[in-house]
Design an enzyme around this catalytic site. Sequence first.
Site, PDB file in Angstrom:
ATOM      1  N   LYS A   1       1.692  -3.590   6.701  1.00 31.39           N
ATOM      2  CA  LYS A   1       2.324  -3.347   4.426  1.00 31.39           C
ATOM      3  C   LYS A   1       3.917  -3.122   5.693  1.00 31.39           C
ATOM      4  O   LYS A   1       4.772  -4.047   4.279  1.00 31.39           O
ATOM      5  CB  LYS A   1       1.431  -2.805   4.393  1.00 31.39           C
ATOM      6  CG  LYS A   1       0.266  -3.336   3.881  1.00 31.39           C
ATOM      7  CD  LYS A   1      -0.155  -4.222   3.513  1.00 31.39           C
ATOM      8  CE  LYS A   1      -1.831  -4.698   3.574  1.00 31.39           C
ATOM      9  NZ  LYS A   1      -2.071  -5.411   3.043  1.00 31.39           N
TER      10      LYS A   1
ATOM     11  N   TYR B   1      -1.698   0.002  10.100  1.00 29.71           N
ATOM     12  CA  TYR B   1      -2.208  -0.317   8.842  1.00 29.71           C
ATOM     13  C   TYR B   1      -0.705   0.165   8.020  1.00 29.71           C
ATOM     14  O   TYR B   1      -0.487  -1.940   7.527  1.00 29.71           O
ATOM     15  CB  TYR B   1      -2.983   0.199   8.294  1.00 29.71           C
ATOM     16  CG  TYR B   1      -3.855  -0.029   6.279  1.00 29.71           C
ATOM     17  CD1 TYR B   1      -3.393  -1.654   6.296  1.00 29.71           C
ATOM     18  CD2 TYR B   1      -2.813   0.274   5.480  1.00 29.71           C
ATOM     19  CE1 TYR B   1      -3.699  -2.169   4.815  1.00 29.71           C
ATOM     20  CE2 TYR B   1      -3.392   0.068   4.588  1.00 29.71           C
ATOM     21  CZ  TYR B   1      -4.134  -1.024   3.848  1.00 29.71           C
ATOM     22  OH  TYR B   1      -3.702  -0.921   2.316  1.00 29.71           O
TER      23      TYR B   1
ATOM     24  N   SER C   1       0.666  -1.400  -0.089  1.00 31.32           N
ATOM     25  CA  SER C   1       0.004  -0.061   0.240  1.00 31.32           C
ATOM     26  C   SER C   1       0.478   0.531  -0.217  1.00 31.32           C
ATOM     27  O   SER C   1       1.876   0.734   0.705  1.00 31.32           O
ATOM     28  CB  SER C   1      -0.765  -0.342   1.007  1.00 31.32           C
ATOM     29  OG  SER C   1      -1.291   1.452   1.535  1.00 31.32           O
TER      30      SER C   1
END
Length: 325
Positions: free
Chosen positions: A145, A141, A117
Amino acid sequence: MAHILVTGGAGYVGAVVTARLQQAGHSATVVDNLSTGHRAAVSGARLVEADLEDDAALEGIFSAESFAGVVHFASHCRVEESIVHPVKYFRDNVGGSLKLFDAMLRHGVKALVFSSSCAVYGEPSQVPITEDQPLDPINPYGESKLFVERILKAYQRAYGMRSVSLRYFNACGAAVDGRLGESHHPETHLIPLVLRAAADGDYALTLFGNDYPTPDGTCVRDYIHVEDLATAHLAALKRLLEGMGREVYNIGTGNGLSVRQIIESAQRVTGSRVRHTVGPRRDGDPPVLVADASRAKSALGWTPRYSDPATILGTAWNWFRNPRY
Ligand code: UDP
């Protein structure tokens, strides 16, 4: 043609990629715990309903079938939730990936496409963002990643696991054939909520902040159509099957659209007004995220074809009115 394991293949992007893999002549098995995915999104591929943290289930999948590679989508992907429940993001996104990689290595499967991402960059120092910019996520988040990307780097060196990490910008739109699309519960993403406001005059979108340092004060994002994401995955897989790896690519258009521009496009496509109110900024939202995707374009020979606002909003609106699940 190759047999591929797709984790999270019942989810939004995973289902479109699974369908396009099959159309390209590959075969697929999907592993998905259906926590956010949809059984009806998987067709023509075996679906194993299991968690990546379930060692026995993974062992069963890898013992029963022989895979040329893995496309790994399964993860939680809500920035705001990750700030409130970081444990989900570290335990499942990172822990689940580690279990998956263990199983791959036990069975000699050493080719992986990873859904990363643009959240790995945090607040970028420069836009458009190149892959070489500092990696400094501002939410769990993005951290999750980035951890997985770092694991892949170490696993390549130590175990020869080859990977391509695709750093998506804002996935959006629906399959052009109308069969697959975005169906989250609860829905938190901008485009489906804008369309809800267009369809339902009683619903007003909350615009998260209009005082950002951007031309119209609202956040600017690089919206990339899910069909273009699928093409990027197929191109990445092709490189892996040809023996290439470890590579990292931004997958975006290079064009930024503000929240207000999305609202305007939605009004044009739907012919309805999008009611909205302005609320406070949302935690963890950088003002501008726009990709420099020239590396993907030159190395993968990839070009976005569906990521203009009219096609994004048009396919999303078609799905909104006729969702299949
Ligand atoms: N956004 C908004 N209202 C909403 C949902 C999103 O203003 O109800 C904004 C959000 O602040 C961001 C952009 O829309 O700038 C895209 O958000 P989304 O959640 O769709 O994707 P993300 O950028 O978090 O991956």
